[in-house]
Design a protein around this motif. Structure first.
Motif, PDB file in Angstrom:
ATOM      1  N   UNK A  66       9.655  -8.005 -11.387  1.00 44.20           N
ATOM      2  CA  UNK A  66       9.806  -7.385 -10.121  1.00 44.20           C
ATOM      3  C   UNK A  66       8.731  -7.956  -8.988  1.00 44.20           C
ATOM      4  N   UNK A  67       8.856  -8.291  -7.912  1.00 42.16           N
ATOM      5  CA  UNK A  67       7.857  -8.902  -7.134  1.00 42.16           C
ATOM      6  C   UNK A  67       6.929  -7.857  -6.630  1.00 42.16           C
ATOM      7  N   UNK A  68       5.566  -8.068  -6.827  1.00 44.67           N
ATOM      8  CA  UNK A  68       4.537  -7.115  -6.543  1.00 44.67           C
ATOM      9  C   UNK A  68       4.626  -6.551  -5.423  1.00 44.67           C
ATOM     10  N   UNK A  69       4.638  -5.035  -5.143  1.00 44.95           N
ATOM     11  CA  UNK A  69       4.773  -4.457  -3.733  1.00 44.95           C
ATOM     12  C   UNK A  69       5.956  -4.820  -3.100  1.00 44.95           C
ATOM     13  N   UNK A  70       6.948  -5.116  -3.850  1.00 45.38           N
ATOM     14  CA  UNK A  70       8.379  -5.048  -3.269  1.00 45.38           C
ATOM     15  C   UNK A  70       8.935  -3.645  -3.150  1.00 45.38           C
ATOM     16  N   UNK A  71       9.963  -3.334  -2.358  1.00 44.91           N
ATOM     17  CA  UNK A  71      10.433  -2.002  -2.605  1.00 44.91           C
ATOM     18  C   UNK A  71      10.991  -1.858  -3.974  1.00 44.91           C
ATOM     19  N   UNK A  72      11.701  -2.783  -4.532  1.00 48.77           N
ATOM     20  CA  UNK A  72      12.166  -2.473  -6.078  1.00 48.77           C
ATOM     21  C   UNK A  72      11.022  -2.097  -6.950  1.00 48.77           C
ATOM     22  N   UNK A  73       9.798  -2.744  -6.613  1.00 46.08           N
ATOM     23  CA  UNK A  73       8.824  -2.585  -7.568  1.00 46.08           C
ATOM     24  C   UNK A  73       8.042  -1.139  -7.268  1.00 46.08           C
ATOM     25  N   UNK A  91       0.340   9.752  -5.312  1.00 44.96           N
ATOM     26  CA  UNK A  91      -0.095   9.990  -3.942  1.00 44.96           C
ATOM     27  C   UNK A  91      -1.150   9.178  -3.596  1.00 44.96           C
ATOM     28  N   UNK A  92      -2.259   8.656  -4.272  1.00 44.58           N
ATOM     29  CA  UNK A  92      -3.199   8.092  -4.230  1.00 44.58           C
ATOM     30  C   UNK A  92      -2.864   6.735  -3.650  1.00 44.58           C
ATOM     31  N   UNK A  93      -1.654   6.362  -4.200  1.00 42.50           N
ATOM     32  CA  UNK A  93      -0.990   4.881  -3.817  1.00 42.50           C
ATOM     33  C   UNK A  93      -0.026   5.089  -2.644  1.00 42.50           C
ATOM     34  N   UNK A  94      -0.118   6.189  -1.953  1.00 40.37           N
ATOM     35  CA  UNK A  94       0.887   6.382  -0.732  1.00 40.37           C
ATOM     36  C   UNK A  94       0.217   6.615   0.420  1.00 40.37           C
ATOM     37  N   UNK A  95       0.799   6.293   1.524  1.00 43.56           N
ATOM     38  CA  UNK A  95      -0.066   6.414   2.828  1.00 43.56           C
ATOM     39  C   UNK A  95      -0.499   7.882   3.052  1.00 43.56           C
ATOM     40  N   UNK A 139      -5.163  -1.929  -8.147  1.00 40.25           N
ATOM     41  CA  UNK A 139      -6.274  -2.045  -6.764  1.00 40.25           C
ATOM     42  C   UNK A 139      -5.177  -2.406  -5.689  1.00 40.25           C
ATOM     43  N   UNK A 140      -4.443  -3.649  -5.788  1.00 42.91           N
ATOM     44  CA  UNK A 140      -3.513  -4.164  -4.520  1.00 42.91           C
ATOM     45  C   UNK A 140      -2.390  -2.875  -4.176  1.00 42.91           C
ATOM     46  N   UNK A 141      -2.130  -2.098  -5.075  1.00 39.92           N
ATOM     47  CA  UNK A 141      -1.090  -1.033  -4.906  1.00 39.92           C
ATOM     48  C   UNK A 141      -1.817   0.241  -3.795  1.00 39.92           C
ATOM     49  N   UNK A 142      -3.001   0.378  -4.302  1.00 36.72           N
ATOM     50  CA  UNK A 142      -3.702   1.395  -3.459  1.00 36.72           C
ATOM     51  C   UNK A 142      -4.148   0.791  -2.246  1.00 36.72           C
ATOM     52  N   UNK A 143      -4.578  -0.333  -2.201  1.00 36.22           N
ATOM     53  CA  UNK A 143      -4.940  -0.964  -0.793  1.00 36.22           C
ATOM     54  C   UNK A 143      -3.918  -1.105   0.097  1.00 36.22           C
ATOM     55  N   UNK A 144      -2.428  -1.306  -0.405  1.00 29.12           N
ATOM     56  CA  UNK A 144      -1.679  -1.649   0.515  1.00 29.12           C
ATOM     57  C   UNK A 144      -1.308  -0.237   1.228  1.00 29.12           C
TER      58      UNK A 144
END
Length: 532
Positions: A66-73, A91-95, A139-144
């Motif tokens: 799955x492509x990193x940070x894609x909707x499917x991922x 929740x920490x990975x959500x806006x 880290x990338x998930x949270x930063x996004x």
């Protein structure tokens, strides 16, 4: 004679109490300073296992291509975090995450658990590589999920000397920004912040033609800024692992921590299958169940026993504990093994050489530990010798033999190619999940991390068992009078409070993993009884 007590001046020592919100101000932190919190040994283990579950979810997402940070991922990772009881991390990975007291506690758990795992994953290059890759994905998930204002605050807090372009500066290069920012409308690009940095700091973006270049500088939008800050984070983690490696000897002075850290990577973090609470499985149904609901590793063990009427110690442990976990009682287990083995030996020899082992696995002899069925990680790790039937066939069998075995089980050439695609790349559990999907005509490929999990999912799909959910109502379980050594949990499975059941399951996962680690060092089996 008079004595006068001379009073000494009193100096009050003011202890500065720092709030958790001050210590852990953001969902995204660079893990630069080691935490100074005092924690109990139980919380130490709990946090380590919790983060391991989190990182394993990210690993499974990466192996599914799955492509990193894609909707499917994000959809897959979110569903797995919810299923594993880690919604606070979601929740920490959500806006909108990180605003409540519970989220601040999760920040604390996130920060401390990272440093705990450094002690476990600094021990070899292979472990370090795995840990860094997973931590960077997190880290990338949270930063996004950070907003533009939160990104600016993060840059200020961590002394990044980069600032967003002013409107005038942005207008000077707007044509280049429009052309280089793919997948965004002009209106959206107008709202984005852009940063001007030396192109050498974002070579991955340059290579992928994902930024505008002019006069040796790259113009990077907020979403792609992770390329810069991620480099700093990776350096912090790698340097921290080197420092942690220098502390290993000191940490290993505490035997409890030492054992847990050494066994952590291969520990099982899923559901506890030590005792089956769902249904009793009669041994008369094993032949049919081996064909419909057992994974390849257990089906081959069963067929070996039926054909050879004997199996070595490794196979008896692997298959015997699996049978216990699916609901075969101690009495039925004794009868099953006795009926098979006495086709080659007399009953006295069986009683003298093999009965003890069966009682021992059920916690009725020796150390009285109710032993846990083997997880996929343990089975894959075990090396089977010639003549053994245990181990993971996807790993131990050569490709041609494995293909022949799958063909004999009714898989078509195209289905076999689908399974072998993952097996050839070392993704044995994904190959097992694909085998499940193909043999059950399922639209969903399950995540298989335990043979008993495979069996349970199969029985649920066939309508023989009901799946426990975290929804408002779950079916009540019948009391199991034949299972001893545990309390009546039926009250946790009804409509009264399904949340209690979820909490109980989470606690059992932690205890299960701690037990796995303990058993690795405290197994007191009589080695004189092991037949090679």
């Amino acid at each position: 004679m008079e004595f006068h007590l001379k009073k000494r001046p009193r100096h009050e020592v003011k202890v500065e109490v720092v709030s958790l919100e001050t210590k852990y101000p953001s969902n995204v932190m660079l893990y630069h300073y080691p935490p100074t919190d005092d924690i109990h040994i139980e919380e130490f283990e709990e946090l380590a296992l919790e983060r391991l579950r989190l990182l394993r979810i990210l690993e499974r997402a990466s192996t599914k291509n799955l492509r990193m940070l894609s909707d499917e991922w994000k959809e897959y990772v979110g569903a797995e975090l919810t299923r594993e009881g880690l919604r606070s991390y979601l929740r920490l990975c959500s806006p909108a995450g990180g605003k409540h007291d519970s989220d601040i506690q999760t920040r604390r758990r996130d920060y401390i658990s990272h440093f705990i795992l450094r002690l476990a994953y600094c021990r070899s290059e292979e472990l370090t590589r795995w840990f860094v890759a997973r931590e960077m994905e997190l880290f990338r998930y949270k930063f996004s999920a950070l907003s533009s204002s939160e990104v600016k605050q993060f840059l200020d807090d961590n002394n990044f000397d980069i600032h967003p372009l002013t409107e005038a500066q942005k207008d000077e290069v707007k044509d280049g920004l429009y052309e280089s920012t793919a997948g965004q409308s002009v209106a959206k690009i107008e709202l984005l912040d852009f940063y001007k940095v030396p192109f050498t700091q974002v070579l991955d973006l340059v290579r992928g033609r994902r930024c505008y270049l002019k006069a040796g500088f790259a113009y990077v939008n907020t979403h792609d800024l992770v390329s810069i800050v991620g480099t700093r984070q990776q350096e912090e983690i790698e340097q921290g692992l080197v420092a942690a490696n220098g502390l290993v000897e000191e940490v290993e002075g505490d035997e409890r921590i030492s054992r847990m850290l050494k066994a952590l990577h291969n520990s099982y973090t899923g559901k506890d299958y030590t005792v089956c609470r769902d249904a009793a499985v009669p041994i008369e149904s094993l032949d049919q169940l081996s064909k419909t609901s057992m994974p390849l590793c257990m089906r081959m063990c069963h067929e070996h026993i039926r054909a050879q009427h004997h199996v070595k110690h490794g196979g008896r442990m692997q298959y015997g504990l699996f049978l216990k976990g699916i609901g075969v009682t101690l009495e039925d287990s004794l009868r099953f093994w006795r009926e098979e083995f006495t086709k080659k030996m007399d009953a006295d020899k069986f009683a003298r050489s093999y009965e003890y082992n069966i009682y021992h696995n059920y916690g009725k002899k020796g150390s009285m530990v109710n032993y846990t069925p083997y997880s996929c990680a343990k089975i894959i790790k075990d090396m089977a010798a010639p003549g053994d039937c245990h181990g993971c066939p996807y790993k131990s069998m050569d490709p041609s033999s494995l293909k022949s075995k799958l063909t004999s089980y009714g898989l078509s050439p195209s289905a076999i190619d689908e399974v072998m695609y993952f097996v050839s790349r070392g993704h044995y559990q994904i190959g097992c999940g694909k085998y499940f999907q193909l043999t059950h005509n399922s639209s969903v490929e399950p995540t298989i991390n335990h043979p008993n999990n495979y069996f349970e999912e199969s029985q649920i799909l066939m309508g023989n068992r009901q799946k426990r959910t975290n929804g408002p109502a779950a079916p009540k379980a019948r009391a199991r009078p034949d299972i001893k050594g545990h309390g009546d949990r039926s009250m946790l499975m009804g409509q009264d409070d399904d949340e209690l059941w979820r909490i109980a399951e989470t606690q059992e996962r932690i205890l299960q993993s701690q037990k796995d680690i303990s058993e690795a060092f405290n197994d007191d089996l009589d080695l004189t009884e092991i037949e090679y």
